[in-house]
Design a protein around this motif. Sequence first.
Motif, PDB file in Angstrom:
ATOM      1  N   VAL A  72      31.731  30.459  48.901  1.00 17.45           N
ATOM      2  CA  VAL A  72      32.501  31.582  47.495  1.00 17.45           C
ATOM      3  C   VAL A  72      33.753  31.347  48.434  1.00 17.45           C
ATOM      4  N   LYS A  73      34.401  30.121  47.866  1.00 17.09           N
ATOM      5  CA  LYS A  73      36.175  29.426  48.284  1.00 17.09           C
ATOM      6  C   LYS A  73      37.050  31.206  47.746  1.00 17.09           C
ATOM      7  N   ILE A  74      37.273  31.119  48.523  1.00 19.60           N
ATOM      8  CA  ILE A  74      38.899  32.691  48.164  1.00 19.60           C
ATOM      9  C   ILE A  74      39.816  31.691  47.616  1.00 19.60           C
ATOM     10  N   ILE A  75      39.980  31.505  46.729  1.00 18.16           N
ATOM     11  CA  ILE A  75      41.500  30.950  46.046  1.00 18.16           C
ATOM     12  C   ILE A  75      42.925  31.607  45.662  1.00 18.16           C
ATOM     13  N   SER A  76      42.581  32.998  45.840  1.00 16.17           N
ATOM     14  CA  SER A  76      43.914  33.776  45.855  1.00 16.17           C
ATOM     15  C   SER A  76      42.992  35.549  46.500  1.00 16.17           C
ATOM     16  N   LYS A  77      43.090  36.137  47.594  1.00 12.40           N
ATOM     17  CA  LYS A  77      43.543  37.711  48.350  1.00 12.40           C
ATOM     18  C   LYS A  77      43.662  38.434  46.649  1.00 12.40           C
ATOM     19  N   GLY A  78      44.813  37.968  46.321  1.00 14.38           N
ATOM     20  CA  GLY A  78      45.052  39.584  45.274  1.00 14.38           C
ATOM     21  C   GLY A  78      46.433  40.048  46.164  1.00 14.38           C
ATOM     22  N   ARG A  79      46.001  41.398  45.416  1.00 13.17           N
ATOM     23  CA  ARG A  79      46.764  42.551  45.721  1.00 13.17           C
ATOM     24  C   ARG A  79      46.664  42.929  47.361  1.00 13.17           C
ATOM     25  N   ASP A  80      45.314  43.342  47.421  1.00 16.22           N
ATOM     26  CA  ASP A  80      44.688  44.044  48.178  1.00 16.22           C
ATOM     27  C   ASP A  80      43.307  42.904  49.492  1.00 16.22           C
ATOM     28  N   GLY A  81      42.749  42.185  48.540  1.00 17.60           N
ATOM     29  CA  GLY A  81      41.828  41.145  49.462  1.00 17.60           C
ATOM     30  C   GLY A  81      40.497  42.400  48.900  1.00 17.60           C
ATOM     31  N   PHE A  82      40.104  42.923  48.275  1.00 17.60           N
ATOM     32  CA  PHE A  82      39.189  43.616  48.431  1.00 17.60           C
ATOM     33  C   PHE A  82      37.677  43.194  47.242  1.00 17.60           C
ATOM     34  N   MET A  83      37.420  41.991  48.413  1.00 17.28           N
ATOM     35  CA  MET A  83      36.053  41.126  47.689  1.00 17.28           C
ATOM     36  C   MET A  83      34.864  41.026  48.101  1.00 17.28           C
ATOM     37  N   GLY A  84      33.575  41.433  47.663  1.00 15.89           N
ATOM     38  CA  GLY A  84      32.630  41.671  49.006  1.00 15.89           C
ATOM     39  C   GLY A  84      32.189  40.295  47.957  1.00 15.89           C
ATOM     40  N   ILE A  85      30.904  39.716  48.886  1.00 14.88           N
ATOM     41  CA  ILE A  85      30.091  38.345  48.643  1.00 14.88           C
ATOM     42  C   ILE A  85      28.766  39.296  49.082  1.00 14.88           C
ATOM     43  N   GLY A  86      27.549  38.154  48.100  1.00 15.10           N
ATOM     44  CA  GLY A  86      26.379  39.474  48.930  1.00 15.10           C
ATOM     45  C   GLY A  86      25.621  39.291  47.399  1.00 15.10           C
ATOM     46  N   LEU A  87      24.386  39.554  47.962  1.00 16.88           N
ATOM     47  CA  LEU A  87      23.317  39.901  46.965  1.00 16.88           C
ATOM     48  C   LEU A  87      23.066  40.814  46.197  1.00 16.88           C
ATOM     49  N   LEU A 165      16.167  39.172  44.666  1.00 22.92           N
ATOM     50  CA  LEU A 165      18.396  39.562  44.109  1.00 22.92           C
ATOM     51  C   LEU A 165      19.117  38.498  43.467  1.00 22.92           C
ATOM     52  N   TYR A 166      19.667  38.700  43.419  1.00 26.24           N
ATOM     53  CA  TYR A 166      20.780  38.341  42.639  1.00 26.24           C
ATOM     54  C   TYR A 166      22.155  37.600  43.292  1.00 26.24           C
ATOM     55  N   PRO A 167      22.983  36.225  44.090  1.00 22.36           N
ATOM     56  CA  PRO A 167      23.977  35.655  44.111  1.00 22.36           C
ATOM     57  C   PRO A 167      25.216  37.091  43.371  1.00 22.36           C
ATOM     58  N   THR A 168      25.759  37.983  43.486  1.00 21.49           N
ATOM     59  CA  THR A 168      26.704  37.881  43.444  1.00 21.49           C
ATOM     60  C   THR A 168      28.280  38.781  44.132  1.00 21.49           C
ATOM     61  N   VAL A 169      29.553  38.711  43.572  1.00 16.24           N
ATOM     62  CA  VAL A 169      30.071  38.418  44.190  1.00 16.24           C
ATOM     63  C   VAL A 169      30.896  39.919  42.705  1.00 16.24           C
ATOM     64  N   GLY A 170      32.098  40.183  44.223  1.00 14.06           N
ATOM     65  CA  GLY A 170      33.066  41.941  43.660  1.00 14.06           C
ATOM     66  C   GLY A 170      34.156  41.365  43.576  1.00 14.06           C
ATOM     67  N   LEU A 171      35.287  41.977  42.811  1.00 13.07           N
ATOM     68  CA  LEU A 171      36.586  42.090  42.886  1.00 13.07           C
ATOM     69  C   LEU A 171      37.271  43.571  42.649  1.00 13.07           C
ATOM     70  N   GLN A 172      38.434  43.635  43.321  1.00 13.16           N
ATOM     71  CA  GLN A 172      38.568  45.063  42.830  1.00 13.16           C
ATOM     72  C   GLN A 172      40.553  45.157  42.703  1.00 13.16           C
ATOM     73  N   THR A 173      40.957  44.722  43.035  1.00 17.81           N
ATOM     74  CA  THR A 173      42.691  44.313  42.482  1.00 17.81           C
ATOM     75  C   THR A 173      43.077  42.997  42.027  1.00 17.81           C
ATOM     76  N   PRO A 174      44.429  43.712  41.735  1.00 19.15           N
ATOM     77  CA  PRO A 174      44.884  41.917  40.665  1.00 19.15           C
ATOM     78  C   PRO A 174      44.937  41.150  41.502  1.00 19.15           C
ATOM     79  N   GLY A 175      45.172  40.083  40.552  1.00 18.58           N
ATOM     80  CA  GLY A 175      45.022  38.203  41.631  1.00 18.58           C
ATOM     81  C   GLY A 175      43.966  37.532  42.574  1.00 18.58           C
ATOM     82  N   GLU A 176      42.949  38.432  42.538  1.00 15.86           N
ATOM     83  CA  GLU A 176      41.905  38.427  43.191  1.00 15.86           C
ATOM     84  C   GLU A 176      40.833  37.211  42.188  1.00 15.86           C
ATOM     85  N   VAL A 177      41.148  35.812  43.407  1.00 16.30           N
ATOM     86  CA  VAL A 177      40.433  34.844  42.549  1.00 16.30           C
ATOM     87  C   VAL A 177      39.537  33.859  43.780  1.00 16.30           C
TER      88      VAL A 177
END
Length: 469
Positions: A72-87, A165-177
Amino acid sequence: MSDDRIAKLYPHVPDAQLPRSWSSKDRWQFIKLSRCNLRVHYNGQGKTHKDAASVRATHPVPAACGVYYFEVKIISKGRDGFMGIGLADKTVNMNRLPGWEKDSYGYHGDDGNSFSSSGNGKKYGPTFTTGDIIGCCVNMINKTVFYTKNGINLGVAFTDVPLGLYPTVGLQTPGEVADANFGDRPFVFDIEGYMVECRTKLRREIQSHRSPVPHGENNDLDTVLKKMVFGYMVHHGYCGAAENFAKATNLYFFEDIPSIQNRQKVQKLIMKGLIGDAITLVQELYPALLGNKPELLFKLQIRNFIEMINNLNSSEPQSHPYSIASLMNGSEDSDEKMEIDQKPEIPEGDRQPSRQALEQLLLFGRELAAQNTQDEDLKRQLQEAFSLLAYRDPKQSPIGYLLHANQREQLCADLNSAILEITWVTKTAPLEMAISQTKNTVGRMLEEGLGAAAYCGLDQFLNCSLKPQ
């Protein structure tokens, strides 16, 4: 090219069963997808952890992959970068970041912690932000998960991870891509090299294991293997090689050498396309064989018909196609068989078949059709053989493969097995039985979700050097 890459990474898994994109249905309402469902955007307010949103891939990771990896490539961390990658399991709530819920696992960018079925994280790796590429590898051989950052392995994050398990990505703040790569493009991390390491380690373990063999004289593993190789040579009529092998290993023949030589003669005739001559020899050596196996006889005659077509534009003599009726009745009287003379020489530059050859071919075809077999597979084979007559150049037709010499191999094996059966010798070589059983066992292991089976393919194992390629 992407399909070829994925097929090489996961040869035992159909493409349709692999995660190839994010699911447009299996996502929280704050998640927006674009670029063929590979790009994830956060579209919520992001005020508290209750605004977290995740998305699962379209499919779970198949155990038959052995090792599975995505980035997963972080295109933008957005406001806070509260991003999770996993399963995550199929049942996990998508209103949470991966790792917070039971049966989910995640590596988070804001603090570098790993989370496993809990909201309390453990220190794991560095934080990640815009421009970083985070990889997640699931090793189903030892049930571990590790992450990578910009191509660097960060070490094992989780152990005793369940399957499915399924590959999963999670985001939490505006602007995260974030953009996902499920193998359509080359990875930053050398996953192929890691797979070679896993495969090499597993094969060394297999080679170090000594299987128990029955106690008794000359029953050590080395002797058993020699007997299997020797039996294969005898079974397939490699008489000279078998004699030399027997002398070098002090083994004895379980079949008379003349009997082996006879089978070898029959096989050579089949492989040369001289089917009628092979039938004649079988009738002389084993008079009751073809009369008791009408399906095999019919297969031989179909092949004989194909060889006659093969020889229409050849100056070589055609094999003598005996009447099916005469063979079934055990008779070879002149009025019960079709006399096929040698094909006359064709002048150089004129490769058109003679009228006599065509008439003989059509006559033989009518006799085959008159047999009126009830076996559906034999009907199909006969129809395919007749279809060759519809083409001006049968060899270049869609069914031209029927004329290839390799099409004789299975018929040769079938006839050889039938001969061995009536001579009270096992119709399948023990070595081939062992190989077949091993392949079936590995296939069953894959079906049962044993990840190690992905790297236990017999063909690959026998041809693979222990040194990484």
